[in-house]
Enzyme design. Structure first.
Site, PDB file in Angstrom:
ATOM      1  N   ASP A 162      -9.390  15.728 -18.136  1.00  0.00           N
ATOM      2  CA  ASP A 162      -9.556  16.126 -19.538  1.00  0.00           C
ATOM      3  C   ASP A 162      -8.261  15.932 -20.314  1.00  0.00           C
ATOM      4  O   ASP A 162      -8.287  15.544 -21.480  1.00  0.00           O
ATOM      5  CB  ASP A 162     -10.035  17.577 -19.645  1.00  0.00           C
ATOM      6  CG  ASP A 162     -10.307  17.948 -21.095  1.00  0.00           C
ATOM      7  OD1 ASP A 162     -11.197  17.310 -21.697  1.00  0.00           O
ATOM      8  OD2 ASP A 162      -9.624  18.818 -21.653  1.00  0.00           O
ATOM      9  N   ARG A 169      -8.879  10.612 -26.888  1.00  0.00           N
ATOM     10  CA  ARG A 169      -9.835  10.923 -27.971  1.00  0.00           C
ATOM     11  C   ARG A 169      -9.093  11.262 -29.249  1.00  0.00           C
ATOM     12  O   ARG A 169      -9.493  10.874 -30.348  1.00  0.00           O
ATOM     13  CB  ARG A 169     -10.734  12.100 -27.553  1.00  0.00           C
ATOM     14  CG  ARG A 169     -11.779  11.724 -26.517  1.00  0.00           C
ATOM     15  CD  ARG A 169     -12.409  12.968 -25.921  1.00  0.00           C
ATOM     16  NE  ARG A 169     -13.043  13.791 -26.925  1.00  0.00           N
ATOM     17  CZ  ARG A 169     -13.241  15.112 -26.808  1.00  0.00           C
ATOM     18  NH1 ARG A 169     -12.858  15.746 -25.726  1.00  0.00           N
ATOM     19  NH2 ARG A 169     -13.828  15.782 -27.758  1.00  0.00           N
ATOM     20  N   SER A 184     -15.808  18.230 -22.028  1.00  0.00           N
ATOM     21  CA  SER A 184     -14.418  18.693 -21.988  1.00  0.00           C
ATOM     22  C   SER A 184     -14.370  20.213 -21.785  1.00  0.00           C
ATOM     23  O   SER A 184     -13.661  20.724 -20.910  1.00  0.00           O
ATOM     24  CB  SER A 184     -13.746  18.283 -23.308  1.00  0.00           C
ATOM     25  OG  SER A 184     -12.565  18.990 -23.532  1.00  0.00           O
ATOM     26  N   LYS A 188     -13.576  22.364 -17.905  1.00  0.00           N
ATOM     27  CA  LYS A 188     -12.461  23.310 -17.774  1.00  0.00           C
ATOM     28  C   LYS A 188     -12.970  24.713 -17.426  1.00  0.00           C
ATOM     29  O   LYS A 188     -12.393  25.411 -16.605  1.00  0.00           O
ATOM     30  CB  LYS A 188     -11.651  23.335 -19.068  1.00  0.00           C
ATOM     31  CG  LYS A 188     -10.785  22.085 -19.211  1.00  0.00           C
ATOM     32  CD  LYS A 188      -9.993  22.076 -20.492  1.00  0.00           C
ATOM     33  CE  LYS A 188     -10.888  21.906 -21.683  1.00  0.00           C
ATOM     34  NZ  LYS A 188     -10.256  21.440 -22.899  1.00  0.00           N
TER      35      LYS A 188
HETATM   36  N1  URA Z   1     -12.106  22.152 -27.065  1.00  0.00           N
HETATM   37  C1  URA Z   1     -12.021  21.486 -25.893  1.00  0.00           C
HETATM   38  O1  URA Z   1     -11.620  22.035 -24.890  1.00  0.00           O
HETATM   39  N2  URA Z   1     -12.399  20.190 -25.867  1.00  0.00           N
HETATM   40  C2  URA Z   1     -12.866  19.547 -26.960  1.00  0.00           C
HETATM   41  O2  URA Z   1     -13.192  18.398 -26.851  1.00  0.00           O
HETATM   42  C3  URA Z   1     -12.944  20.266 -28.164  1.00  0.00           C
HETATM   43  C4  URA Z   1     -12.566  21.583 -28.189  1.00  0.00           C
END
Ligand code: URA
Length: 448
Positions: A162, A169, A184, A188
């Protein structure tokens, strides 16, 4: 599949097999896939989206791109967490984690820092002298086991994919892609080995998802990923048309979060905490909504929730007396000024993101990643949507250090509200709830 074939398949909207997505993610992390190909793939996803099977494979590959928290001492405990997509005045985690932990399940909460106009839980916690949010995996597990919850940041070992993909991104215009955001966030969150997860997807002028439809799509996309990876997942879409509660900042938000653990404080804030807590307890304990609500209420009334919070503060390095004497252990800005209304009418609209930006200008946000947050400054929102306003009605109070910054914040705050003659109603807070079993369990306020 070669990376170019993966990109072309996505470009042409042909389904990708899970192995291709796993190879792609692993290739990005190992440096085998060059940035230009990764960027092309991300842009193809931005336009074409992802099917559920693709999303699950992609998120899974991201999750397993690094270490995960196995927490063997908690293997028999139900691990449940909450994730918010971010808002203004959103201090929910500080109240919700001890509240739910006091009812039985454990909460291994991995949180983030402020992003754009929104505040971050870790930054708020650091308002308390001595609090450590960078815990090792062992300390994190010990805190969850001893206290019932811990709140800490992601370590470098978790979800490296990520980190790499988010950075790409950010510079390729592909951040606002619902499948990429969902993968994403979920990769996490699920790195903490959760059994259940409740998502608070914010919608409105202070949220990243401005429209209800986008928020609902994000909620359903994240549920599909969570359930596809074996984690019971539910979502509430909640209103961020105005700041949540009254406090926007850091020290002041912590004070409000502690008050809620005594059952005090703004009603809207407590309502969101209770709604999310009910969902978490339903997942963890399999009880009815009424029973869950009664447990949460009892945890507040008995002082157990507050006691969990005290133990947590101590376990993560702070002095629990901060709950009783907050400004002995958290910084407070030296000056305060009140903004009063000059016209009469009803508070009809907030540009809620502007309130977050005003707090940022005072020093409560970062303009660059290395900026230091000033935990002392903040805003109290004294009038809310639907309130009757007359000349002299207090609208905001501003706690500040620097006169120029206070003036800039004041100008922003004046622009952030619209007062009209026509009465209006406060929007319903809980706009919709989603779970796997029902496409949309209920939508109490969807039409508003
Ligand atoms: N928060 C995240 O962890 N990832 C994203 O892509 C957008 C907000």
């Amino acid at each position: 599949m070669r990376t170019v074939d993966i990109i072309e398949a996505k470009r042409d909207n042909r389904p990708l097999p899970p192995e291709a997505l796993t190879d792609f993610v692993n290739g990005v992390v190992a440096g085998r896939v060059p940035d230009y190909q990764a960027a092309a793939f991300l842009m193809a996803v931005y336009f074409r989206g992802m099917h559920t099977e693709e999303l699950v494979a992609y998120a899974k590959a991201m999750l397993y791109s690094g270490a995960t928290l196995s927490m063997p001492s908690l293997k028999d405990r139900y691990k449940v967490d909450k994730h918010s997509t971010g808002g203004v005045g959103d201090k929910v985690s500080i109240t919700l984690a001890p509240l739910v932990a006091a009812c039985g399940p454990v909460i291994p909460m991995i949180s983030g820092r402020g992003l754009g106009h929104t505040g971050g839980t870790l930054d708020k916690i650091e308002a308390i002298e001595g609090m450590n949010v960078e815990l090792s995996a062992e300390d994190f597990e010990r805190c969850v086991s001893d206290v019932g919850y811990a709140i800490a940041g992601q370590t470098a070992e978790l979800v490296p994919a990520d980190k790499k993909l988010y950075a790409l991104r950010d510079v390729t215009g592909t951040v606002p892609s619902i499948p990429l955001i969902a993968a994403s966030i979920m990769s996490k969150k699920l790195a903490a080995g959760l059994d259940g997860l409740v998502l608070d997807v914010k919608t409105g002028s202070g949220a990243f998802m401005k429209s209800f439809d986008d928020a609902a799509t994000l909620a359903q996309t994240m549920i599909a990923i969570g359930e596809g990876m074996g984690c019971r997942t539910r979502a509430c879409v909640t209103s961020m048309e105005q700041p949540l509660g009254r406090a926007v900042g850091h020290s002041n938000e912590m004070v409000e979060a502690f008050a809620a653990l005594r059952g005090e404080g703004p009603k809207d804030y407590l309502e969101v905490c209770m709604a999310l807590g009910v969902e978490m307890l339903q997942l963890a304990l399999g009880v009815s909504a009424d029973a869950a609500r009664a447990s949460l209420r009892a945890a507040i009334d008995s002082g157990r929730a507050l006691e969990h919070c005290r133990r947590w503060i101590e376990a993560q390095g702070g002095n629990p007396r901060v709950i009783d004497e907050p400004y002995k252990y958290m910084p407070r800005a030296p000056h305060e000024r009140m903004l009063e209304a000059t016209v009469s009418g009803y508070l009809n609209a907030f540009d809620c993101a502007e309130v977050g930006r005003a707090c940022g200008i005072l020093g409560g946000g970062r303009a660059t990643a290395s900026d230091k947050i000033d935990h002392a400054v903040g805003i109290e929102v004294l009038a809310k949507l639907g309130d009757r306003i007359d000349p002299g009605t207090p609208l905001f109070s501003i706690a500040y250090r620097d006169e120029d910054k206070a003036k800039q914040a004041e100008a922003l705050l004046r622009q952030a509200i619209i007062i009209k003659d026509s009465p209006c109603q406060a929007p319903s807070l809980l706009r919709a709830q989603f779970s796997k079993a029902s496409e949309e369990a209920s939508s109490p306020g969807k039409s508003q």
